[in-house]
Design a protein around this motif. Structure first.
Motif, PDB file in Angstrom:
ATOM      1  N   LEU A 249       0.764  -1.185  -0.011  1.00  0.00           N
ATOM      2  CA  LEU A 249       0.043   0.109  -0.079  1.00  0.00           C
ATOM      3  C   LEU A 249       0.925   1.219  -0.121  1.00  0.00           C
ATOM      4  O   LEU A 249       0.507   2.101  -0.657  1.00  0.00           O
ATOM      5  N   SER A 250       1.923   1.123   0.896  1.00  0.00           N
ATOM      6  CA  SER A 250       2.682   2.450   0.991  1.00  0.00           C
ATOM      7  C   SER A 250       3.228   2.743  -0.346  1.00  0.00           C
ATOM      8  O   SER A 250       3.746   3.910  -0.900  1.00  0.00           O
ATOM      9  N   ALA A 251       3.988   1.484  -1.098  1.00  0.00           N
ATOM     10  CA  ALA A 251       4.577   1.782  -2.486  1.00  0.00           C
ATOM     11  C   ALA A 251       3.778   2.588  -3.381  1.00  0.00           C
ATOM     12  O   ALA A 251       4.354   3.213  -4.225  1.00  0.00           O
ATOM     13  N   VAL A 252       2.599   1.940  -3.413  1.00  0.00           N
ATOM     14  CA  VAL A 252       1.561   2.650  -4.490  1.00  0.00           C
ATOM     15  C   VAL A 252       1.393   3.949  -4.244  1.00  0.00           C
ATOM     16  O   VAL A 252       1.311   4.882  -4.994  1.00  0.00           O
ATOM     17  N   GLU A 253       1.381   4.577  -3.045  1.00  0.00           N
ATOM     18  CA  GLU A 253       1.090   5.743  -2.451  1.00  0.00           C
ATOM     19  C   GLU A 253       2.392   6.515  -2.980  1.00  0.00           C
ATOM     20  O   GLU A 253       2.279   7.651  -3.225  1.00  0.00           O
ATOM     21  N   GLU A 254       3.502   6.101  -2.700  1.00  0.00           N
ATOM     22  CA  GLU A 254       4.581   6.936  -2.940  1.00  0.00           C
ATOM     23  C   GLU A 254       4.764   6.776  -4.411  1.00  0.00           C
ATOM     24  O   GLU A 254       5.305   7.904  -4.715  1.00  0.00           O
ATOM     25  N   LEU A 255       4.411   5.977  -5.149  1.00  0.00           N
ATOM     26  CA  LEU A 255       4.263   6.138  -6.735  1.00  0.00           C
ATOM     27  C   LEU A 255       3.471   7.296  -7.027  1.00  0.00           C
ATOM     28  O   LEU A 255       3.810   7.979  -7.906  1.00  0.00           O
TER      29      LEU A 255
ATOM     30  N   GLU B  97      -3.290  -8.499  -5.746  1.00  0.00           N
ATOM     31  CA  GLU B  97      -4.726  -7.838  -5.520  1.00  0.00           C
ATOM     32  C   GLU B  97      -4.749  -6.522  -4.533  1.00  0.00           C
ATOM     33  O   GLU B  97      -5.415  -5.869  -4.874  1.00  0.00           O
ATOM     34  N   ILE B  98      -3.854  -6.493  -3.773  1.00  0.00           N
ATOM     35  CA  ILE B  98      -3.761  -5.208  -2.954  1.00  0.00           C
ATOM     36  C   ILE B  98      -3.166  -4.162  -3.643  1.00  0.00           C
ATOM     37  O   ILE B  98      -3.800  -2.940  -3.918  1.00  0.00           O
ATOM     38  N   ALA B  99      -2.333  -4.308  -4.591  1.00  0.00           N
ATOM     39  CA  ALA B  99      -1.746  -3.238  -5.733  1.00  0.00           C
ATOM     40  C   ALA B  99      -2.826  -2.774  -6.620  1.00  0.00           C
ATOM     41  O   ALA B  99      -2.867  -1.428  -6.594  1.00  0.00           O
ATOM     42  N   LEU B 100      -3.532  -3.791  -7.090  1.00  0.00           N
ATOM     43  CA  LEU B 100      -4.687  -3.333  -7.762  1.00  0.00           C
ATOM     44  C   LEU B 100      -5.617  -2.606  -7.042  1.00  0.00           C
ATOM     45  O   LEU B 100      -6.120  -1.434  -7.994  1.00  0.00           O
TER      46      LEU B 100
END
Length: 549
Positions: free
Chosen positions: A99-105, A140-143
Protein backbone atom coordinates in the motif's frame (compact mmCIF):
# COMPACT_ATOMS: atom_id res chain seq x y z
CA UNK A 1 -10.44 -26.83 -37.85
CA UNK A 2 -11.81 -23.33 -37.95
CA UNK A 3 -10.57 -21.17 -40.77
CA UNK A 4 -8.87 -23.93 -42.75
CA UNK A 5 -9.88 -27.12 -44.50
CA UNK A 6 -7.88 -30.22 -43.69
CA UNK A 7 -5.72 -31.39 -46.55
CA UNK A 8 -7.50 -34.25 -48.23
CA UNK A 9 -4.32 -36.31 -48.32
CA UNK A 10 -3.50 -35.94 -44.62
CA UNK A 11 -2.62 -39.15 -42.82
CA UNK A 12 -4.52 -39.71 -39.62
CA UNK A 13 -2.13 -39.38 -36.68
CA UNK A 14 -4.60 -41.09 -34.38
CA UNK A 15 -4.66 -44.14 -36.61
CA UNK A 16 -8.19 -45.09 -35.57
CA UNK A 17 -9.55 -48.07 -37.40
CA UNK A 18 -11.84 -46.53 -39.88
CA UNK A 19 -14.22 -49.10 -41.31
CA UNK A 20 -15.94 -52.40 -40.76
CA UNK A 21 -16.65 -54.21 -44.02
CA UNK A 22 -17.91 -57.74 -44.31
CA UNK A 23 -19.52 -60.03 -46.86
CA UNK A 24 -21.27 -63.40 -46.82
CA UNK A 25 -19.19 -66.30 -48.12
CA UNK A 26 -20.59 -69.89 -47.80
CA UNK A 27 -22.98 -68.66 -45.09
CA UNK A 28 -20.17 -67.39 -42.87
CA UNK A 29 -18.98 -63.87 -42.17
CA UNK A 30 -15.72 -62.80 -43.74
CA UNK A 31 -14.80 -59.94 -41.42
CA UNK A 32 -12.18 -57.39 -42.47
CA UNK A 33 -11.06 -54.82 -39.93
CA UNK A 34 -8.27 -52.43 -40.79
CA UNK A 35 -6.02 -50.17 -38.79
CA UNK A 36 -5.77 -47.53 -41.48
CA UNK A 37 -8.55 -44.97 -41.18
CA UNK A 38 -10.04 -42.70 -43.77
CA UNK A 39 -7.71 -39.80 -44.38
CA UNK A 40 -8.79 -36.31 -43.43
CA UNK A 41 -10.14 -34.34 -40.50
CA UNK A 42 -9.10 -36.85 -37.83
CA UNK A 43 -5.48 -35.81 -38.35
CA UNK A 44 -6.34 -32.20 -37.70
CA UNK A 45 -8.38 -33.14 -34.64
CA UNK A 46 -5.44 -35.10 -33.20
CA UNK A 47 -3.09 -32.15 -33.54
CA UNK A 48 -5.66 -29.79 -32.08
CA UNK A 49 -6.18 -32.08 -29.09
CA UNK A 50 -2.44 -32.01 -28.53
CA UNK A 51 -2.44 -28.23 -28.72
CA UNK A 52 -5.17 -27.99 -26.09
CA UNK A 53 -3.38 -30.35 -23.71
CA UNK A 54 0.04 -28.86 -24.17
CA UNK A 55 -0.32 -26.34 -21.32
CA UNK A 56 -0.38 -29.17 -18.80
CA UNK A 57 2.57 -30.83 -20.50
CA UNK A 58 4.55 -27.61 -20.38
CA UNK A 59 4.01 -27.46 -16.65
CA UNK A 60 5.29 -31.00 -16.37
CA UNK A 61 8.34 -29.92 -18.33
CA UNK A 62 8.80 -26.89 -16.05
CA UNK A 63 7.62 -24.44 -18.67
CA UNK A 64 4.95 -22.27 -17.12
CA UNK A 65 2.39 -20.68 -19.39
CA UNK A 66 2.62 -17.57 -17.21
CA UNK A 67 5.90 -16.66 -15.59
CA UNK A 68 6.85 -14.49 -12.65
CA UNK A 69 9.85 -12.28 -13.30
CA UNK A 70 12.25 -12.18 -10.34
CA UNK A 71 15.40 -11.11 -12.16
CA UNK A 72 16.19 -8.41 -14.69
CA UNK A 73 15.58 -9.68 -18.20
CA UNK A 74 18.75 -8.27 -19.74
CA UNK A 75 22.10 -7.05 -18.50
CA UNK A 76 22.80 -4.58 -21.29
CA UNK A 77 21.48 -1.51 -19.43
CA UNK A 78 23.78 1.09 -17.97
CA UNK A 79 21.48 1.54 -14.97
CA UNK A 80 21.60 -0.39 -11.71
CA UNK A 81 18.80 -2.94 -11.45
CA UNK A 82 18.50 -4.97 -8.29
CA UNK A 83 16.83 -8.23 -9.17
CA UNK A 84 18.07 -10.29 -6.27
CA UNK A 85 16.44 -8.49 -3.37
CA UNK A 86 14.76 -10.84 -0.90
CA UNK A 87 11.91 -10.06 1.44
CA UNK A 88 11.68 -11.75 4.80
CA UNK A 89 8.92 -9.75 6.51
CA UNK A 90 5.58 -11.09 7.70
CA UNK A 91 2.64 -10.94 5.27
CA UNK A 92 0.87 -8.21 7.24
CA UNK A 93 3.97 -6.04 7.06
CA UNK A 94 4.35 -6.71 3.35
CA UNK A 95 0.71 -5.77 2.73
CA UNK A 96 1.32 -2.45 4.41
CA UNK A 97 4.49 -1.98 2.37
CA UNK A 98 2.58 -2.65 -0.85
CA UNK A 99 0.00 0.00 0.00
CA UNK A 100 2.81 2.37 0.91
CA UNK A 101 4.66 1.69 -2.34
CA UNK A 102 1.60 2.53 -4.44
CA UNK A 103 1.07 5.74 -2.44
CA UNK A 104 4.73 6.69 -2.92
CA UNK A 105 4.34 6.14 -6.66
CA UNK A 106 1.28 8.43 -6.71
CA UNK A 107 3.24 11.15 -4.93
CA UNK A 108 6.24 10.74 -7.21
CA UNK A 109 4.10 11.05 -10.35
CA UNK A 110 2.37 14.18 -9.07
CA UNK A 111 5.56 15.85 -7.85
CA UNK A 112 7.76 18.20 -9.85
CA UNK A 113 11.46 18.92 -9.68
CA UNK A 114 14.79 17.59 -10.81
CA UNK A 115 14.61 14.48 -8.62
CA UNK A 116 11.12 13.46 -9.80
CA UNK A 117 12.39 10.71 -12.08
CA UNK A 118 14.46 9.12 -9.36
CA UNK A 119 11.52 9.24 -6.97
CA UNK A 120 9.38 7.41 -9.49
CA UNK A 121 12.10 4.82 -10.12
CA UNK A 122 12.55 4.24 -6.39
CA UNK A 123 8.82 3.80 -5.87
CA UNK A 124 8.52 1.51 -8.88
CA UNK A 125 11.45 -0.57 -7.69
CA UNK A 126 9.90 -1.04 -4.27
CA UNK A 127 6.55 -2.02 -5.79
CA UNK A 128 8.26 -4.42 -8.18
CA UNK A 129 10.21 -5.89 -5.28
CA UNK A 130 6.94 -6.71 -3.53
CA UNK A 131 5.24 -8.00 -6.67
CA UNK A 132 8.14 -10.38 -7.28
CA UNK A 133 7.06 -12.51 -4.36
CA UNK A 134 5.01 -15.58 -5.31
CA UNK A 135 4.20 -16.68 -1.77
CA UNK A 136 1.73 -13.91 -0.92
CA UNK A 137 -1.06 -12.33 -3.02
CA UNK A 138 0.13 -8.72 -3.06
CA UNK A 139 -1.15 -8.19 -6.61
CA UNK A 140 -4.74 -7.80 -5.42
CA UNK A 141 -3.70 -5.18 -2.90
CA UNK A 142 -1.75 -3.24 -5.51
CA UNK A 143 -4.68 -3.32 -7.95
CA UNK A 144 -7.18 -2.11 -5.36
CA UNK A 145 -4.81 0.73 -4.56
CA UNK A 146 -4.90 1.93 -8.17
CA UNK A 147 -1.52 0.66 -9.39
CA UNK A 148 -2.51 0.04 -13.03
CA UNK A 149 -3.21 3.66 -14.07
CA UNK A 150 0.00 4.73 -12.33
CA UNK A 151 2.08 2.09 -14.09
CA UNK A 152 0.49 3.05 -17.39
CA UNK A 153 1.62 6.66 -16.86
CA UNK A 154 5.14 5.44 -16.15
CA UNK A 155 5.21 3.70 -19.55
CA UNK A 156 4.82 6.96 -21.43
CA UNK A 157 7.27 7.50 -24.29
CA UNK A 158 10.20 9.74 -23.48
CA UNK A 159 10.63 8.26 -20.01
CA UNK A 160 14.01 6.95 -18.95
CA UNK A 161 14.75 3.31 -19.60
CA UNK A 162 15.06 2.47 -15.92
CA UNK A 163 11.57 3.80 -15.26
CA UNK A 164 10.12 2.00 -18.28
CA UNK A 165 11.77 -1.26 -17.29
CA UNK A 166 10.55 -1.12 -13.68
CA UNK A 167 7.00 -0.27 -14.77
CA UNK A 168 6.92 -3.10 -17.33
CA UNK A 169 8.39 -5.44 -14.73
CA UNK A 170 5.58 -4.61 -12.31
CA UNK A 171 3.02 -5.27 -15.03
CA UNK A 172 4.69 -8.55 -15.92
CA UNK A 173 4.23 -9.88 -12.41
CA UNK A 174 0.69 -8.60 -12.13
CA UNK A 175 -0.10 -10.45 -15.36
CA UNK A 176 1.38 -13.62 -13.85
CA UNK A 177 -1.39 -13.64 -11.25
CA UNK A 178 -4.99 -14.77 -11.26
CA UNK A 179 -7.18 -14.40 -14.37
CA UNK A 180 -8.89 -11.26 -13.12
CA UNK A 181 -5.51 -9.77 -12.24
CA UNK A 182 -4.16 -10.52 -15.71
CA UNK A 183 -7.21 -8.87 -17.29
CA UNK A 184 -6.47 -5.72 -15.31
CA UNK A 185 -3.62 -5.04 -17.76
CA UNK A 186 -6.00 -4.43 -20.67
CA UNK A 187 -5.65 -0.61 -20.50
CA UNK A 188 -1.85 -0.91 -20.69
CA UNK A 189 -1.67 -3.28 -23.67
CA UNK A 190 -1.31 -0.61 -26.41
CA UNK A 191 1.67 0.91 -24.57
CA UNK A 192 3.30 -2.46 -23.94
CA UNK A 193 2.93 -3.32 -27.64
CA UNK A 194 4.27 0.07 -28.70
CA UNK A 195 7.42 -0.48 -26.65
CA UNK A 196 8.24 -3.60 -28.64
CA UNK A 197 9.42 -1.41 -31.51
CA UNK A 198 12.85 -0.18 -32.51
CA UNK A 199 12.45 3.08 -30.58
CA UNK A 200 12.70 1.20 -27.28
CA UNK A 201 15.84 -0.22 -25.76
CA UNK A 202 16.30 -3.97 -26.00
CA UNK A 203 15.76 -4.64 -22.31
CA UNK A 204 12.56 -2.56 -22.19
CA UNK A 205 11.19 -4.29 -25.29
CA UNK A 206 12.02 -7.68 -23.81
CA UNK A 207 10.31 -6.91 -20.51
CA UNK A 208 7.21 -5.70 -22.35
CA UNK A 209 7.25 -8.93 -24.40
CA UNK A 210 7.33 -10.89 -21.14
CA UNK A 211 4.30 -9.00 -19.84
CA UNK A 212 2.43 -9.60 -23.10
CA UNK A 213 3.37 -13.28 -23.01
CA UNK A 214 1.72 -13.58 -19.60
CA UNK A 215 -1.40 -11.87 -20.92
CA UNK A 216 -1.52 -14.10 -24.01
CA UNK A 217 -1.13 -17.19 -21.86
CA UNK A 218 -4.27 -16.41 -19.88
CA UNK A 219 -7.10 -16.89 -22.35
CA UNK A 220 -8.25 -16.97 -25.95
CA UNK A 221 -10.13 -13.72 -25.38
CA UNK A 222 -6.96 -11.88 -24.38
CA UNK A 223 -4.97 -13.45 -27.24
CA UNK A 224 -7.57 -12.17 -29.70
CA UNK A 225 -7.35 -8.72 -28.14
CA UNK A 226 -3.56 -8.66 -28.45
CA UNK A 227 -3.75 -9.78 -32.06
CA UNK A 228 -6.33 -7.12 -32.89
CA UNK A 229 -4.04 -4.50 -31.37
CA UNK A 230 -1.10 -5.55 -33.54
CA UNK A 231 1.12 -7.49 -31.15
CA UNK A 232 2.07 -10.28 -33.57
CA UNK A 233 4.39 -8.53 -36.03
CA UNK A 234 6.58 -6.62 -33.52
CA UNK A 235 6.91 -9.75 -31.40
CA UNK A 236 7.86 -11.74 -34.51
CA UNK A 237 10.56 -9.23 -35.43
CA UNK A 238 12.11 -9.68 -32.01
CA UNK A 239 13.22 -13.20 -32.94
CA UNK A 240 15.16 -12.03 -36.01
CA UNK A 241 18.43 -10.92 -34.34
CA UNK A 242 20.81 -13.25 -32.52
CA UNK A 243 20.04 -11.82 -29.08
CA UNK A 244 19.77 -14.80 -26.76
CA UNK A 245 17.50 -13.72 -23.91
CA UNK A 246 15.43 -11.43 -26.13
CA UNK A 247 14.72 -14.16 -28.67
CA UNK A 248 13.95 -16.63 -25.88
CA UNK A 249 11.43 -14.31 -24.23
CA UNK A 250 9.86 -13.28 -27.55
CA UNK A 251 9.57 -16.92 -28.67
CA UNK A 252 7.84 -17.88 -25.45
CA UNK A 253 5.43 -14.94 -25.81
CA UNK A 254 4.77 -15.88 -29.44
CA UNK A 255 4.01 -19.49 -28.56
CA UNK A 256 1.37 -18.21 -26.14
CA UNK A 257 -0.01 -15.81 -28.73
CA UNK A 258 -0.41 -18.24 -31.65
CA UNK A 259 -1.51 -21.35 -29.80
CA UNK A 260 -5.07 -21.17 -30.97
CA UNK A 261 -7.51 -22.75 -30.97
CA UNK A 262 -7.97 -20.99 -34.31
CA UNK A 263 -5.20 -21.09 -36.94
CA UNK A 264 -5.33 -17.52 -38.23
CA UNK A 265 -2.55 -16.15 -36.01
CA UNK A 266 -0.22 -19.08 -36.69
CA UNK A 267 -0.88 -18.76 -40.42
CA UNK A 268 -0.23 -15.02 -40.39
CA UNK A 269 2.93 -15.52 -38.34
CA UNK A 270 4.51 -18.10 -40.67
CA UNK A 271 3.94 -15.76 -43.65
CA UNK A 272 5.98 -12.91 -42.12
CA UNK A 273 9.18 -12.42 -44.11
CA UNK A 274 12.18 -13.74 -42.26
CA UNK A 275 10.29 -15.82 -39.68
CA UNK A 276 11.10 -19.23 -41.14
CA UNK A 277 14.78 -18.37 -41.57
CA UNK A 278 14.93 -17.17 -37.97
CA UNK A 279 13.28 -20.33 -36.66
CA UNK A 280 15.71 -22.57 -38.53
CA UNK A 281 18.74 -20.52 -37.52
CA UNK A 282 17.89 -20.59 -33.84
CA UNK A 283 17.08 -24.30 -33.87
CA UNK A 284 20.43 -25.01 -35.51
CA UNK A 285 22.81 -22.75 -33.66
CA UNK A 286 21.27 -21.58 -30.41
CA UNK A 287 21.78 -22.87 -26.89
CA UNK A 288 19.42 -25.47 -25.49
CA UNK A 289 17.11 -23.05 -23.67
CA UNK A 290 16.59 -20.81 -26.68
CA UNK A 291 16.19 -23.70 -29.12
CA UNK A 292 13.61 -25.21 -26.77
CA UNK A 293 11.47 -22.06 -26.78
CA UNK A 294 11.68 -21.86 -30.57
CA UNK A 295 10.70 -25.53 -30.78
CA UNK A 296 7.54 -24.72 -28.81
CA UNK A 297 6.69 -22.15 -31.47
CA UNK A 298 7.01 -24.92 -34.07
CA UNK A 299 4.76 -27.13 -31.93
CA UNK A 300 1.87 -24.66 -32.12
CA UNK A 301 2.47 -23.78 -35.76
CA UNK A 302 2.33 -27.43 -36.76
CA UNK A 303 -0.55 -28.24 -34.43
CA UNK A 304 -3.16 -25.88 -35.78
CA UNK A 305 -2.14 -24.43 -39.17
CA UNK A 306 -2.06 -26.45 -42.39
CA UNK A 307 -0.42 -23.48 -44.10
CA UNK A 308 2.38 -23.50 -41.54
CA UNK A 309 2.90 -27.25 -42.00
CA UNK A 310 3.20 -26.85 -45.76
CA UNK A 311 5.66 -23.98 -45.42
CA UNK A 312 7.80 -25.78 -42.86
CA UNK A 313 7.84 -29.08 -44.73
CA UNK A 314 9.37 -27.29 -47.72
CA UNK A 315 12.40 -26.47 -45.57
CA UNK A 316 14.98 -28.55 -43.72
CA UNK A 317 12.97 -28.28 -40.50
CA UNK A 318 12.59 -32.04 -39.94
CA UNK A 319 16.32 -32.62 -40.39
CA UNK A 320 17.06 -29.80 -37.96
CA UNK A 321 14.60 -31.15 -35.39
CA UNK A 322 16.02 -34.65 -35.66
CA UNK A 323 19.57 -33.34 -35.23
CA UNK A 324 18.46 -31.49 -32.12
CA UNK A 325 16.63 -34.55 -30.87
CA UNK A 326 19.72 -36.70 -31.28
CA UNK A 327 21.89 -34.27 -29.30
CA UNK A 328 19.37 -33.35 -26.56
CA UNK A 329 19.17 -35.12 -23.23
CA UNK A 330 16.85 -32.99 -21.09
CA UNK A 331 13.13 -33.51 -20.70
CA UNK A 332 12.45 -29.81 -21.26
CA UNK A 333 14.06 -29.81 -24.70
CA UNK A 334 12.98 -33.27 -25.89
CA UNK A 335 9.25 -32.70 -25.37
CA UNK A 336 8.75 -29.89 -27.92
CA UNK A 337 11.13 -31.53 -30.40
CA UNK A 338 9.13 -34.75 -30.31
CA UNK A 339 5.80 -32.95 -30.48
CA UNK A 340 6.94 -30.89 -33.47
CA UNK A 341 8.11 -34.00 -35.32
CA UNK A 342 4.86 -35.80 -34.58
CA UNK A 343 2.77 -32.94 -35.90
CA UNK A 344 4.86 -32.61 -39.05
CA UNK A 345 4.83 -36.34 -39.72
CA UNK A 346 1.03 -36.12 -39.66
CA UNK A 347 1.21 -33.62 -42.50
CA UNK A 348 1.46 -33.84 -46.27
CA UNK A 349 1.78 -37.55 -47.13
CA UNK A 350 3.63 -36.96 -50.41
CA UNK A 351 6.28 -34.79 -48.79
CA UNK A 352 6.63 -37.14 -45.85
CA UNK A 353 7.04 -40.11 -48.21
CA UNK A 354 9.93 -38.40 -49.98
CA UNK A 355 11.44 -37.26 -46.72
CA UNK A 356 11.43 -40.73 -45.16
CA UNK A 357 12.24 -42.79 -48.26
CA UNK A 358 15.01 -45.10 -46.98
CA UNK A 359 16.22 -45.67 -50.53
CA UNK A 360 16.42 -42.00 -51.44
CA UNK A 361 19.86 -40.78 -52.47
CA UNK A 362 19.95 -37.91 -49.99
CA UNK A 363 17.44 -38.85 -47.28
CA UNK A 364 18.12 -42.55 -46.73
CA UNK A 365 20.63 -42.02 -43.93
CA UNK A 366 18.43 -39.27 -42.50
CA UNK A 367 15.51 -41.72 -42.27
CA UNK A 368 17.59 -44.06 -40.14
CA UNK A 369 18.56 -41.18 -37.85
CA UNK A 370 14.90 -40.38 -37.19
CA UNK A 371 14.19 -43.93 -36.02
CA UNK A 372 17.37 -44.02 -33.92
CA UNK A 373 16.42 -40.78 -32.19
CA UNK A 374 12.92 -42.02 -31.49
CA UNK A 375 14.29 -45.30 -30.17
CA UNK A 376 16.45 -43.32 -27.77
CA UNK A 377 13.31 -41.72 -26.39
CA UNK A 378 11.57 -45.08 -26.10
CA UNK A 379 14.36 -46.12 -23.74
CA UNK A 380 13.95 -43.02 -21.58
CA UNK A 381 12.83 -43.27 -17.98
CA UNK A 382 10.32 -40.49 -18.59
CA UNK A 383 6.79 -41.73 -19.30
CA UNK A 384 5.86 -38.74 -21.41
CA UNK A 385 8.85 -39.11 -23.73
CA UNK A 386 7.99 -42.75 -24.35
CA UNK A 387 4.41 -41.86 -25.16
CA UNK A 388 5.34 -38.98 -27.43
CA UNK A 389 7.99 -40.97 -29.30
CA UNK A 390 5.47 -43.77 -29.82
CA UNK A 391 2.97 -41.29 -31.23
CA UNK A 392 5.55 -40.06 -33.76
CA UNK A 393 6.28 -43.66 -34.73
CA UNK A 394 2.55 -44.28 -35.23
CA UNK A 395 2.52 -41.49 -37.82
CA UNK A 396 5.48 -43.04 -39.64
CA UNK A 397 4.00 -46.55 -39.37
CA UNK A 398 0.82 -45.39 -41.10
CA UNK A 399 2.80 -44.56 -44.23
CA UNK A 400 4.19 -46.68 -47.03
CA UNK A 401 5.57 -50.20 -46.79
CA UNK A 402 9.04 -48.67 -46.96
CA UNK A 403 8.23 -46.63 -43.85
CA UNK A 404 7.05 -49.74 -42.04
CA UNK A 405 10.16 -51.67 -42.97
CA UNK A 406 12.27 -48.78 -41.77
CA UNK A 407 10.81 -49.27 -38.30
CA UNK A 408 10.78 -53.07 -38.39
CA UNK A 409 14.49 -53.38 -39.15
CA UNK A 410 15.39 -51.13 -36.21
CA UNK A 411 15.56 -51.75 -32.48
CA UNK A 412 12.31 -49.80 -32.13
CA UNK A 413 10.20 -52.95 -32.61
CA UNK A 414 11.74 -54.85 -29.69
CA UNK A 415 11.34 -51.75 -27.53
CA UNK A 416 7.70 -51.38 -28.57
CA UNK A 417 6.93 -55.03 -27.85
CA UNK A 418 8.39 -54.64 -24.38
CA UNK A 419 6.42 -51.44 -23.76
CA UNK A 420 3.19 -53.19 -24.75
CA UNK A 421 3.70 -55.51 -21.80
CA UNK A 422 5.40 -53.35 -19.18
CA UNK A 423 4.30 -49.75 -19.71
CA UNK A 424 1.35 -47.77 -18.27
CA UNK A 425 -1.97 -48.01 -20.08
CA UNK A 426 -1.72 -44.77 -22.09
CA UNK A 427 1.62 -45.83 -23.57
CA UNK A 428 0.31 -49.32 -24.34
CA UNK A 429 -2.47 -47.77 -26.39
CA UNK A 430 0.00 -45.69 -28.43
CA UNK A 431 2.15 -48.80 -28.96
CA UNK A 432 -0.92 -50.65 -30.21
CA UNK A 433 -1.39 -48.04 -32.93
CA UNK A 434 2.20 -48.49 -34.10
CA UNK A 435 2.19 -52.29 -34.15
CA UNK A 436 -1.23 -52.45 -35.78
CA UNK A 437 -0.24 -50.04 -38.52
CA UNK A 438 2.94 -52.00 -39.16
CA UNK A 439 0.81 -55.06 -40.01
CA UNK A 440 -1.29 -53.54 -42.80
CA UNK A 441 -0.42 -51.62 -45.94
CA UNK A 442 -2.38 -48.89 -47.74
CA UNK A 443 -3.95 -49.63 -51.10
CA UNK A 444 -1.45 -47.65 -53.14
CA UNK A 445 1.30 -50.01 -51.96
CA UNK A 446 -0.64 -53.09 -52.97
CA UNK A 447 0.25 -54.14 -56.50
CA UNK A 448 -2.38 -56.86 -56.32
CA UNK A 449 -5.17 -54.62 -55.13
CA UNK A 450 -8.44 -55.73 -56.70
CA UNK A 451 -10.15 -52.40 -56.24
CA UNK A 452 -11.96 -53.49 -53.10
CA UNK A 453 -10.44 -50.66 -51.06
CA UNK A 454 -9.30 -53.12 -48.41
CA UNK A 455 -5.68 -52.77 -47.24
CA UNK A 456 -3.68 -55.98 -47.24
CA UNK A 457 -1.82 -57.74 -44.46
CA UNK A 458 1.94 -57.68 -44.10
CA UNK A 459 2.11 -61.24 -42.86
CA UNK A 460 5.81 -61.30 -42.05
CA UNK A 461 5.35 -58.37 -39.68
CA UNK A 462 2.20 -59.82 -38.12
CA UNK A 463 3.68 -63.27 -37.59
CA UNK A 464 6.88 -61.84 -36.10
CA UNK A 465 4.98 -59.68 -33.61
CA UNK A 466 2.65 -62.49 -32.56
CA UNK A 467 5.54 -64.93 -32.21
CA UNK A 468 7.16 -62.41 -29.88
CA UNK A 469 4.14 -62.36 -27.60
CA UNK A 470 2.24 -59.19 -28.48
CA UNK A 471 -1.23 -60.81 -28.63
CA UNK A 472 -1.76 -60.82 -24.86
CA UNK A 473 -1.11 -57.07 -24.78
CA UNK A 474 -3.83 -56.44 -27.35
CA UNK A 475 -6.27 -58.71 -25.55
CA UNK A 476 -5.60 -56.73 -22.37
CA UNK A 477 -6.72 -53.66 -24.29
CA UNK A 478 -9.96 -55.43 -25.21
CA UNK A 479 -10.56 -56.09 -21.51
CA UNK A 480 -10.03 -52.44 -20.58
CA UNK A 481 -12.79 -49.93 -19.95
CA UNK A 482 -11.33 -47.59 -22.58
CA UNK A 483 -13.48 -48.02 -25.70
CA UNK A 484 -10.82 -46.73 -28.08
CA UNK A 485 -8.31 -49.21 -26.67
CA UNK A 486 -10.85 -52.02 -26.84
CA UNK A 487 -11.46 -51.19 -30.49
CA UNK A 488 -7.72 -51.38 -31.18
CA UNK A 489 -7.54 -54.75 -29.47
CA UNK A 490 -10.47 -56.16 -31.45
CA UNK A 491 -8.96 -54.98 -34.71
CA UNK A 492 -5.67 -56.70 -33.96
CA UNK A 493 -7.43 -59.91 -32.92
CA UNK A 494 -9.11 -59.91 -36.32
CA UNK A 495 -5.73 -59.54 -38.05
CA UNK A 496 -4.42 -62.50 -36.07
CA UNK A 497 -7.47 -64.66 -36.81
CA UNK A 498 -7.40 -63.84 -40.49
CA UNK A 499 -3.67 -63.76 -41.06
CA UNK A 500 -1.88 -66.36 -38.98
CA UNK A 501 -1.19 -69.48 -41.12
CA UNK A 502 -2.79 -72.90 -40.73
CA UNK A 503 -5.59 -71.70 -38.47
CA UNK A 504 -3.07 -70.93 -35.75
CA UNK A 505 -4.73 -67.60 -34.98
CA UNK A 506 -7.84 -69.18 -33.48
CA UNK A 507 -5.84 -71.35 -31.11
CA UNK A 508 -3.63 -68.43 -30.05
CA UNK A 509 -6.61 -66.18 -29.36
CA UNK A 510 -8.39 -68.89 -27.41
CA UNK A 511 -5.32 -69.72 -25.29
CA UNK A 512 -4.82 -66.01 -24.51
CA UNK A 513 -8.39 -65.73 -23.16
CA UNK A 514 -9.42 -63.76 -26.23
CA UNK A 515 -12.85 -65.38 -26.60
CA UNK A 516 -13.91 -64.36 -23.11
CA UNK A 517 -12.54 -60.87 -23.75
CA UNK A 518 -14.67 -60.53 -26.89
CA UNK A 519 -17.78 -62.00 -25.32
CA UNK A 520 -17.92 -59.23 -22.75
CA UNK A 521 -19.17 -57.06 -25.64
CA UNK A 522 -22.01 -59.46 -26.49
CA UNK A 523 -24.62 -57.08 -25.08
CA UNK A 524 -22.50 -53.92 -24.93
CA UNK A 525 -24.23 -50.56 -25.37
CA UNK A 526 -21.68 -49.44 -27.96
CA UNK A 527 -23.09 -50.62 -31.27
CA UNK A 528 -19.80 -50.67 -33.17
CA UNK A 529 -17.90 -52.70 -30.58
CA UNK A 530 -20.82 -55.06 -30.04
CA UNK A 531 -21.08 -55.83 -33.76
CA UNK A 532 -17.32 -56.17 -34.16
CA UNK A 533 -16.92 -58.59 -31.25
CA UNK A 534 -19.97 -60.71 -32.10
CA UNK A 535 -18.96 -61.05 -35.74
CA UNK A 536 -15.48 -62.15 -34.76
CA UNK A 537 -16.75 -64.77 -32.32
CA UNK A 538 -19.41 -66.05 -34.73
CA UNK A 539 -17.09 -66.11 -37.74
CA UNK A 540 -14.09 -67.77 -36.16
CA UNK A 541 -15.48 -69.60 -33.08
CA UNK A 542 -18.97 -70.62 -34.21
CA UNK A 543 -20.58 -74.04 -34.27
CA UNK A 544 -17.98 -75.54 -36.59
CA UNK A 545 -14.98 -74.44 -34.53
CA UNK A 546 -12.95 -77.46 -33.37
CA UNK A 547 -14.99 -80.03 -35.32
CA UNK A 548 -12.04 -81.12 -37.46
CA UNK A 549 -10.04 -81.78 -34.31
Amino acid sequence: MAGENAASHRRDPIKNTGMLSFSTVHSTWNLTLVFLSSIGNAAVQRRRQHAVSVAKERREAMFRTKRLCTEVVSNDMDVAIHGDMMIEEEPSILEAQTLSAVEELKLAISSKGKDTVQKKVNALRELRRLLSRSEFPFVEIALKSGAIPLLSQCLSFGSQDEQLLEAAWCLTNIAAGKPEETKALVPTLPLLIAHLGDKSSLCVAEQCAWALGNVAGESEELRDLLLSQGALIPLAKMIFPDKGTTVRTASWALSNLIKGPHPEAATEFIKIDGVVDAILRHLKKSDVELATEVAWVVVYLSAISDVAINVLMNTEIVQVLVDRLASSNTLQSLIPLLRSLGNLMAGDAYTTNILLDPGHETTGQFSDSIIRSLSKCLKSEHRFLKKEATWVLSNIAAGSVAHKQLICKSEAVSLLLELLVTSPFDIKKEVAYVLGNLCVAPNDDNDNDNGSGIPFLLLDHLISFVRNGCLCGFIDLVKSSDLEAARLGLHFIELVLRGMPNGEGQKLVERADGIDAMERFQFHENDELRVMANLLVDSYFGEMYGVDE
